[in-house]
Design a protein around this motif. Structure first.
Motif, PDB file in Angstrom:
ATOM      1  N   HIS A 116       5.552   3.737   1.062  1.00 16.81           N
ATOM      2  CA  HIS A 116       4.223   3.508   1.625  1.00 16.81           C
ATOM      3  C   HIS A 116       3.237   3.137   0.524  1.00 16.81           C
ATOM      4  O   HIS A 116       2.429   2.207   0.685  1.00 16.81           O
ATOM      5  CB  HIS A 116       3.749   4.769   2.356  1.00 16.81           C
ATOM      6  N   HIS A 117       3.276   3.824  -0.602  1.00 16.91           N
ATOM      7  CA  HIS A 117       2.395   3.504  -1.722  1.00 16.91           C
ATOM      8  C   HIS A 117       2.662   2.096  -2.245  1.00 16.91           C
ATOM      9  O   HIS A 117       1.734   1.373  -2.624  1.00 16.91           O
ATOM     10  CB  HIS A 117       2.602   4.504  -2.850  1.00 16.91           C
ATOM     11  N   GLN A 118       3.936   1.705  -2.266  1.00 17.49           N
ATOM     12  CA  GLN A 118       4.292   0.405  -2.810  1.00 17.49           C
ATOM     13  C   GLN A 118       3.791  -0.751  -1.952  1.00 17.49           C
ATOM     14  O   GLN A 118       3.719  -1.883  -2.427  1.00 17.49           O
ATOM     15  CB  GLN A 118       5.813   0.321  -2.987  1.00 17.49           C
ATOM     16  N   GLN A 119       3.427  -0.466  -0.723  1.00 20.92           N
ATOM     17  CA  GLN A 119       2.838  -1.502   0.128  1.00 20.92           C
ATOM     18  C   GLN A 119       1.409  -1.827  -0.279  1.00 20.92           C
ATOM     19  O   GLN A 119       0.864  -2.859   0.121  1.00 20.92           O
ATOM     20  CB  GLN A 119       2.883  -1.059   1.596  1.00 20.92           C
ATOM     21  N   ALA A 120       0.790  -0.947  -1.061  1.00 18.21           N
ATOM     22  CA  ALA A 120      -0.576  -1.167  -1.549  1.00 18.21           C
ATOM     23  C   ALA A 120      -0.606  -0.888  -3.054  1.00 18.21           C
ATOM     24  O   ALA A 120      -1.185   0.098  -3.494  1.00 18.21           O
ATOM     25  CB  ALA A 120      -1.569  -0.276  -0.810  1.00 18.21           C
ATOM     26  N   PRO A 121       0.036  -1.755  -3.852  1.00 19.41           N
ATOM     27  CA  PRO A 121       0.114  -1.491  -5.299  1.00 19.41           C
ATOM     28  C   PRO A 121      -1.249  -1.420  -5.977  1.00 19.41           C
ATOM     29  O   PRO A 121      -1.401  -0.732  -6.984  1.00 19.41           O
ATOM     30  CB  PRO A 121       0.945  -2.668  -5.823  1.00 19.41           C
ATOM     31  N   GLU A 122      -2.247  -2.116  -5.427  1.00 19.37           N
ATOM     32  CA  GLU A 122      -3.573  -2.062  -6.025  1.00 19.37           C
ATOM     33  C   GLU A 122      -4.133  -0.645  -5.973  1.00 19.37           C
ATOM     34  O   GLU A 122      -4.732  -0.155  -6.941  1.00 19.37           O
ATOM     35  CB  GLU A 122      -4.518  -3.024  -5.306  1.00 19.37           C
ATOM     36  N   LEU A 123      -3.917   0.051  -4.851  1.00 19.74           N
ATOM     37  CA  LEU A 123      -4.392   1.430  -4.747  1.00 19.74           C
ATOM     38  C   LEU A 123      -3.628   2.352  -5.693  1.00 19.74           C
ATOM     39  O   LEU A 123      -4.198   3.290  -6.252  1.00 19.74           O
ATOM     40  CB  LEU A 123      -4.264   1.926  -3.307  1.00 19.74           C
ATOM     41  N   MET A 124      -2.329   2.088  -5.884  1.00 17.09           N
ATOM     42  CA  MET A 124      -1.564   2.881  -6.842  1.00 17.09           C
ATOM     43  C   MET A 124      -2.147   2.714  -8.245  1.00 17.09           C
ATOM     44  O   MET A 124      -2.318   3.691  -8.980  1.00 17.09           O
ATOM     45  CB  MET A 124      -0.097   2.448  -6.841  1.00 17.09           C
TER      46      MET A 124
ATOM     47  N   LEU B 234       6.850   8.062 -12.805  1.00 16.78           N
ATOM     48  CA  LEU B 234       7.655   7.009 -12.188  1.00 16.78           C
ATOM     49  C   LEU B 234       6.772   5.983 -11.477  1.00 16.78           C
ATOM     50  O   LEU B 234       7.046   4.776 -11.525  1.00 16.78           O
ATOM     51  CB  LEU B 234       8.651   7.623 -11.198  1.00 16.78           C
ATOM     52  N   GLN B 235       5.714   6.453 -10.827  1.00 16.70           N
ATOM     53  CA  GLN B 235       4.825   5.509 -10.159  1.00 16.70           C
ATOM     54  C   GLN B 235       4.099   4.623 -11.170  1.00 16.70           C
ATOM     55  O   GLN B 235       3.881   3.435 -10.923  1.00 16.70           O
ATOM     56  CB  GLN B 235       3.845   6.264  -9.266  1.00 16.70           C
ATOM     57  N   LEU B 236       3.749   5.173 -12.319  1.00 15.81           N
ATOM     58  CA  LEU B 236       3.146   4.362 -13.378  1.00 15.81           C
ATOM     59  C   LEU B 236       4.134   3.294 -13.849  1.00 15.81           C
ATOM     60  O   LEU B 236       3.761   2.123 -14.023  1.00 15.81           O
ATOM     61  CB  LEU B 236       2.736   5.251 -14.547  1.00 15.81           C
ATOM     62  N   GLN B 237       5.390   3.681 -14.041  1.00 12.23           N
ATOM     63  CA  GLN B 237       6.386   2.708 -14.468  1.00 12.23           C
ATOM     64  C   GLN B 237       6.548   1.589 -13.433  1.00 12.23           C
ATOM     65  O   GLN B 237       6.726   0.421 -13.789  1.00 12.23           O
ATOM     66  CB  GLN B 237       7.728   3.395 -14.719  1.00 12.23           C
ATOM     67  N   TRP B 238       6.479   1.950 -12.148  1.00 15.16           N
ATOM     68  CA  TRP B 238       6.641   0.937 -11.110  1.00 15.16           C
ATOM     69  C   TRP B 238       5.455  -0.029 -11.087  1.00 15.16           C
ATOM     70  O   TRP B 238       5.627  -1.227 -10.872  1.00 15.16           O
ATOM     71  CB  TRP B 238       6.796   1.592  -9.734  1.00 15.16           C
ATOM     72  N   VAL B 239       4.254   0.486 -11.305  1.00  7.38           N
ATOM     73  CA  VAL B 239       3.084  -0.390 -11.350  1.00  7.38           C
ATOM     74  C   VAL B 239       3.248  -1.415 -12.473  1.00  7.38           C
ATOM     75  O   VAL B 239       2.862  -2.585 -12.337  1.00  7.38           O
ATOM     76  CB  VAL B 239       1.793   0.432 -11.531  1.00  7.38           C
ATOM     77  N   LEU B 240       3.846  -0.993 -13.576  1.00  3.45           N
ATOM     78  CA  LEU B 240       4.068  -1.904 -14.700  1.00  3.45           C
ATOM     79  C   LEU B 240       5.212  -2.883 -14.431  1.00  3.45           C
ATOM     80  O   LEU B 240       5.182  -4.022 -14.887  1.00  3.45           O
ATOM     81  CB  LEU B 240       4.366  -1.097 -15.969  1.00  3.45           C
ATOM     82  N   ASP B 241       6.219  -2.431 -13.708  1.00  2.00           N
ATOM     83  CA  ASP B 241       7.384  -3.259 -13.408  1.00  2.00           C
ATOM     84  C   ASP B 241       7.791  -3.017 -11.963  1.00  2.00           C
ATOM     85  O   ASP B 241       8.510  -2.070 -11.662  1.00  2.00           O
ATOM     86  CB  ASP B 241       8.539  -2.916 -14.359  1.00  2.00           C
ATOM     87  N   GLN B 242       7.325  -3.880 -11.067  1.00  3.18           N
ATOM     88  CA  GLN B 242       7.525  -3.638  -9.640  1.00  3.18           C
ATOM     89  C   GLN B 242       8.927  -3.988  -9.154  1.00  3.18           C
ATOM     90  O   GLN B 242       9.220  -3.858  -7.963  1.00  3.18           O
ATOM     91  CB  GLN B 242       6.450  -4.378  -8.845  1.00  3.18           C
ATOM     92  N   ASP B 243       9.817  -4.422 -10.058  1.00  2.00           N
ATOM     93  CA  ASP B 243      11.227  -4.595  -9.713  1.00  2.00           C
ATOM     94  C   ASP B 243      12.024  -3.310  -9.971  1.00  2.00           C
ATOM     95  O   ASP B 243      13.203  -3.233  -9.638  1.00  2.00           O
ATOM     96  CB  ASP B 243      11.848  -5.741 -10.532  1.00  2.00           C
ATOM     97  N   LEU B 244      11.382  -2.332 -10.569  1.00  2.00           N
ATOM     98  CA  LEU B 244      12.060  -1.090 -10.933  1.00  2.00           C
ATOM     99  C   LEU B 244      12.276  -0.202  -9.709  1.00  2.00           C
ATOM    100  O   LEU B 244      11.364   0.011  -8.916  1.00  2.00           O
ATOM    101  CB  LEU B 244      11.225  -0.340 -11.975  1.00  2.00           C
ATOM    102  N   ASP B 245      13.497   0.307  -9.571  1.00  2.00           N
ATOM    103  CA  ASP B 245      13.783   1.281  -8.512  1.00  2.00           C
ATOM    104  C   ASP B 245      13.351   2.658  -8.991  1.00  2.00           C
ATOM    105  O   ASP B 245      13.855   3.149 -10.005  1.00  2.00           O
ATOM    106  CB  ASP B 245      15.276   1.289  -8.192  1.00  2.00           C
ATOM    107  N   ILE B 246      12.418   3.269  -8.296  1.00  2.00           N
ATOM    108  CA  ILE B 246      12.013   4.630  -8.660  1.00  2.00           C
ATOM    109  C   ILE B 246      12.400   5.642  -7.588  1.00  2.00           C
ATOM    110  O   ILE B 246      12.311   6.849  -7.819  1.00  2.00           O
ATOM    111  CB  ILE B 246      10.502   4.721  -8.960  1.00  2.00           C
ATOM    112  N   ILE B 247      12.822   5.173  -6.424  1.00  4.13           N
ATOM    113  CA  ILE B 247      13.208   6.106  -5.362  1.00  4.13           C
ATOM    114  C   ILE B 247      14.515   6.808  -5.707  1.00  4.13           C
ATOM    115  O   ILE B 247      14.665   8.015  -5.519  1.00  4.13           O
ATOM    116  CB  ILE B 247      13.292   5.382  -4.012  1.00  4.13           C
ATOM    117  N   GLY B 248      15.468   6.051  -6.262  1.00  2.00           N
ATOM    118  CA  GLY B 248      16.724   6.659  -6.694  1.00  2.00           C
ATOM    119  C   GLY B 248      16.509   7.752  -7.728  1.00  2.00           C
ATOM    120  O   GLY B 248      17.029   8.862  -7.576  1.00  2.00           O
ATOM    121  N   PRO B 249      15.724   7.489  -8.784  1.00  3.90           N
ATOM    122  CA  PRO B 249      15.449   8.541  -9.760  1.00  3.90           C
ATOM    123  C   PRO B 249      14.735   9.755  -9.174  1.00  3.90           C
ATOM    124  O   PRO B 249      14.973  10.878  -9.621  1.00  3.90           O
ATOM    125  CB  PRO B 249      14.577   7.831 -10.804  1.00  3.90           C
ATOM    126  N   VAL B 250      13.848   9.546  -8.191  1.00  3.92           N
ATOM    127  CA  VAL B 250      13.200  10.686  -7.544  1.00  3.92           C
ATOM    128  C   VAL B 250      14.240  11.551  -6.845  1.00  3.92           C
ATOM    129  O   VAL B 250      14.229  12.785  -6.966  1.00  3.92           O
ATOM    130  CB  VAL B 250      12.122  10.223  -6.541  1.00  3.92           C
TER     131      VAL B 250
END
Length: 203
Positions: free
Chosen positions: A98-106, A171-187
């Protein structure tokens, strides 16, 4: 859009503030924070520019309101949906999507949280309270799991709560920097590390 509704300068109600916050959230997500204007947000909310300023002093104040509302909604949703550790990872996965649908807010949330580390920042007290509340709630839940023998051996509930917030935010910070990164698996992996996998199947 229709003409703004002139409700008067004294229409300072929680419902009106909520309408403005929703309008700002939409504007920030669509245009980005820098390109959003208070006049556009006022029009979306159906009030005058002066009416908006009666509720929020400036755009920074409004951003804090947007992020605080999102925090409150998600906190209540989490309390309602997660009543066992087995539900934690799936819930977090959906929340991240849900957060990834609005990366600007993240991105804005991350920037505001960092800026609020200064004690003179207007949002400093809010973020201090927010993290303290989160650590307390998660530590309480981890205490229950520790009593059942399900928290990883050698890990205290308090440390687990601190680590949980650090990993999720990082992890969310890393995703904002690289939006191809999978962070759900690591969570999912991290939640499994906190809770003894073998013990999770015990009844």
């Amino acid at each position: 859009m229709g003409q703004a509704k002139a409700r008067g300068p004294y229409a300072k109600t929680p419902a009106r503030r909520a309408e403005i916050v929703r309008a700002a959230r939409d504007s920030f997500a669509e245009k980005g924070y820098a390109k959003s204007s208070l006049r556009d947000i006022a029009e979306r909310a159906g009030i005058t520019h002066a009416g908006l300023l009666h509720h929020f002093r400036n755009k920074d104040d409004l951003l804090a309101g947007v992020l605080a509302q999102r925090d409150s909604e998600e906190w209540q949703e989490g309390l309602a949906q997660v009543d066992s550790p087995d539900q934690l990872a799936p819930y977090l996965g959906e929340l991240i999507r849900h957060h990834q649908q609005a990366p600007e807010l993240m991105r804005l949330w991350i920037e505001l949280a960092a800026a609020a580390s200064r004690q003179d920042h207007p949002a400093h007290a809010y973020f201090v309270e927010r993290y303290a509340r989160g650590r307390s709630q998660f530590a309480e839940g981890f205490h229950d799991e520790s009593a059942r023998g399900r928290l990883r051996e050698g890990l205290t509930p308090e440390s687990a709560a601190v680590l949980f917030h650090a990993v999720l935010n990082g992890l969310q910070l890393q995703w904002v920097l690289d939006q191809d990164l999978d962070i759900i698996g690591p969570v999912n992996d991290f939640v499994g590390m906190l809770l003894e996998r073998g013990a999770q199947d015990d009844t």
